[in-house]
Design a protein around this motif. Sequence first.
Motif, PDB file in Angstrom:
ATOM      1  N   TRP A 317       5.393  60.081 -15.119  1.00  0.00           N
ATOM      2  CA  TRP A 317       5.156  61.533 -14.683  1.00  0.00           C
ATOM      3  C   TRP A 317       6.051  61.908 -15.980  1.00  0.00           C
ATOM      4  N   ALA A 318       7.073  61.783 -16.887  1.00  0.00           N
ATOM      5  CA  ALA A 318       7.732  61.878 -17.876  1.00  0.00           C
ATOM      6  C   ALA A 318       7.573  61.275 -18.796  1.00  0.00           C
ATOM      7  N   SER A 319       6.832  60.804 -19.008  1.00  0.00           N
ATOM      8  CA  SER A 319       5.550  59.783 -20.173  1.00  0.00           C
ATOM      9  C   SER A 319       4.057  60.913 -20.637  1.00  0.00           C
ATOM     10  N   ALA A 320       3.954  60.701 -18.982  1.00  0.00           N
ATOM     11  CA  ALA A 320       2.336  61.718 -19.570  1.00  0.00           C
ATOM     12  C   ALA A 320       2.472  62.716 -20.043  1.00  0.00           C
ATOM     13  N   ASN A 321       3.508  63.432 -19.831  1.00  0.00           N
ATOM     14  CA  ASN A 321       3.517  64.857 -19.724  1.00  0.00           C
ATOM     15  C   ASN A 321       3.962  65.120 -21.779  1.00  0.00           C
ATOM     16  N   ARG A 322       4.291  64.175 -22.111  1.00  0.00           N
ATOM     17  CA  ARG A 322       4.025  63.973 -23.651  1.00  0.00           C
ATOM     18  C   ARG A 322       3.001  63.162 -24.111  1.00  0.00           C
ATOM     19  N   ASP A 323       2.497  62.966 -23.480  1.00  0.00           N
ATOM     20  CA  ASP A 323       1.288  61.807 -24.462  1.00  0.00           C
ATOM     21  C   ASP A 323       0.356  62.328 -24.964  1.00  0.00           C
ATOM     22  N   GLU A 324       0.351  62.157 -26.497  1.00  0.00           N
ATOM     23  CA  GLU A 324      -0.307  62.854 -27.507  1.00  0.00           C
ATOM     24  C   GLU A 324      -1.206  62.788 -27.717  1.00  0.00           C
ATOM     25  N   ALA A 325      -1.985  61.715 -26.529  1.00  0.00           N
ATOM     26  CA  ALA A 325      -4.128  62.586 -26.484  1.00  0.00           C
ATOM     27  C   ALA A 325      -4.103  63.013 -25.761  1.00  0.00           C
ATOM     28  N   GLU A 326      -3.005  63.392 -24.746  1.00  0.00           N
ATOM     29  CA  GLU A 326      -3.716  65.589 -23.864  1.00  0.00           C
ATOM     30  C   GLU A 326      -2.692  65.983 -24.217  1.00  0.00           C
ATOM     31  N   PHE A 327      -1.895  65.876 -24.847  1.00  0.00           N
ATOM     32  CA  PHE A 327      -0.951  67.570 -25.887  1.00  0.00           C
ATOM     33  C   PHE A 327      -1.001  67.626 -27.039  1.00  0.00           C
ATOM     34  N   GLU A 328      -1.605  68.613 -26.768  1.00  0.00           N
ATOM     35  CA  GLU A 328      -0.790  69.319 -28.460  1.00  0.00           C
ATOM     36  C   GLU A 328       0.286  69.552 -28.995  1.00  0.00           C
ATOM     37  N   ASP A 329       1.010  68.942 -30.194  1.00  0.00           N
ATOM     38  CA  ASP A 329       2.532  69.023 -30.398  1.00  0.00           C
ATOM     39  C   ASP A 329       2.987  68.608 -28.681  1.00  0.00           C
TER      40      ASP A 329
END
Length: 410
Positions: A317-329
């Motif tokens: 989850w911690a990686s998904a929450n910082r996925d560059e494809a999903e979240f700007e910056d």
Amino acid sequence: MIEKSAGAQTLIDDEWVEKHFDPVAPELARDLHPTLARARSRCPVARSDQHGGFWVVTRKEDVLRVAQDWQTFTSEEGITVPAPPGPSMKILPVTVDPPLQRAFRQLTNPYFRPAVVSEWEAPTRQLVNRLIDGFIEEGACEFMEAFARPLPGLAFFDLALHAPAEDLEEVNGYATMAGQVHRPEAMDCLMKLAGWIAEFIEKRRREGPRGDVVDAVMGAEIEGRPITPEEVIGTIHLLILGGLETTAGVLGMAMQRMCEHPEILAALRERPELIPNAVEEFLRMDGSFVGIARCARHDTEIGGKAIRQGEQVLMYWASANRDEAEFEDPDVFDLDRSKNPHLAFGAGPHRCAGSNLARMNLRVALDAIVQRLHDVRLQPGADIEFISTFSRAPVAVPITFTPGPRSASS
């Protein structure tokens, strides 16, 4: 295992990430987010040779696929990444899949709806202020011990379970210690907690109904049969452990972040209406429930990699929450972030049932911290340590601040 958040040179290299990824390695505890970013970039679905072999999944799209497809990726079949310490204990419903899992969730979900949780806000605010009163005049405290760890448990045992007032401190101590898996006392406290639950259930059976989640679990029918005593204990056990150390971890990491970036507290004092936004960013960036494993029921594929029946898959989850494809910056703490579809509470049928309660606890706590603690800093020489496991909570967060008055109600 515990490791400091900074200090010794990292042992992580590309080969470690691609072939030898170890979720309990101290070097991962120290460099979790940079390591997960490297994995997303180089090998978003990687096969590790550690702990008997397993797959590591780090991109949000793939994490969601594993979490939501319970028919392919089961929670039931001997998850050993990492191998659990001590005796096994069936914690329900996290260790079963639908449709049985849904039967257990339907018992508890109505008691954690927003309308129910909103009734707990006023007493939670009183508890928050009482805890702050315990250290505010000193101008310093160890935040995890004084506030972050006592808060979620004391609130939950009192408001959700209606535990006897004389038991609150003792049983919250068991539950809090049981969640700190690095401590030698953790397993003993886990068993003491199970014993307390069994005695508590028997006491509640002798009393009249209170219309709470405990009554619902005790009197439940599961797939047309009465719930067993073991299932009652397992269900209550998960309700307790599912939200204590995870909420405490978010509070601790939020405090660390605010100490290192005082502009966050300053912005929230100026614009308190952004406190709910801040809670979501703390959950996204610093959620302490960092990952969980599943087991493939049959041959399948993720991200172009062949997964064989019986192989285990560790999703972050911690990686998904910082996925560059999903979240700007994604590595920027942004109070004005308009879209924040994070997975801090998981996804799929096993998504955390207590998310409304956790959000309320975090919001009330942050509101009081913003109002009452000023010039907050980490104590000189403080070096934050993390537990290397799936619950990433700081061991201790020693802080200083301007001494203040106790609340008027104390």
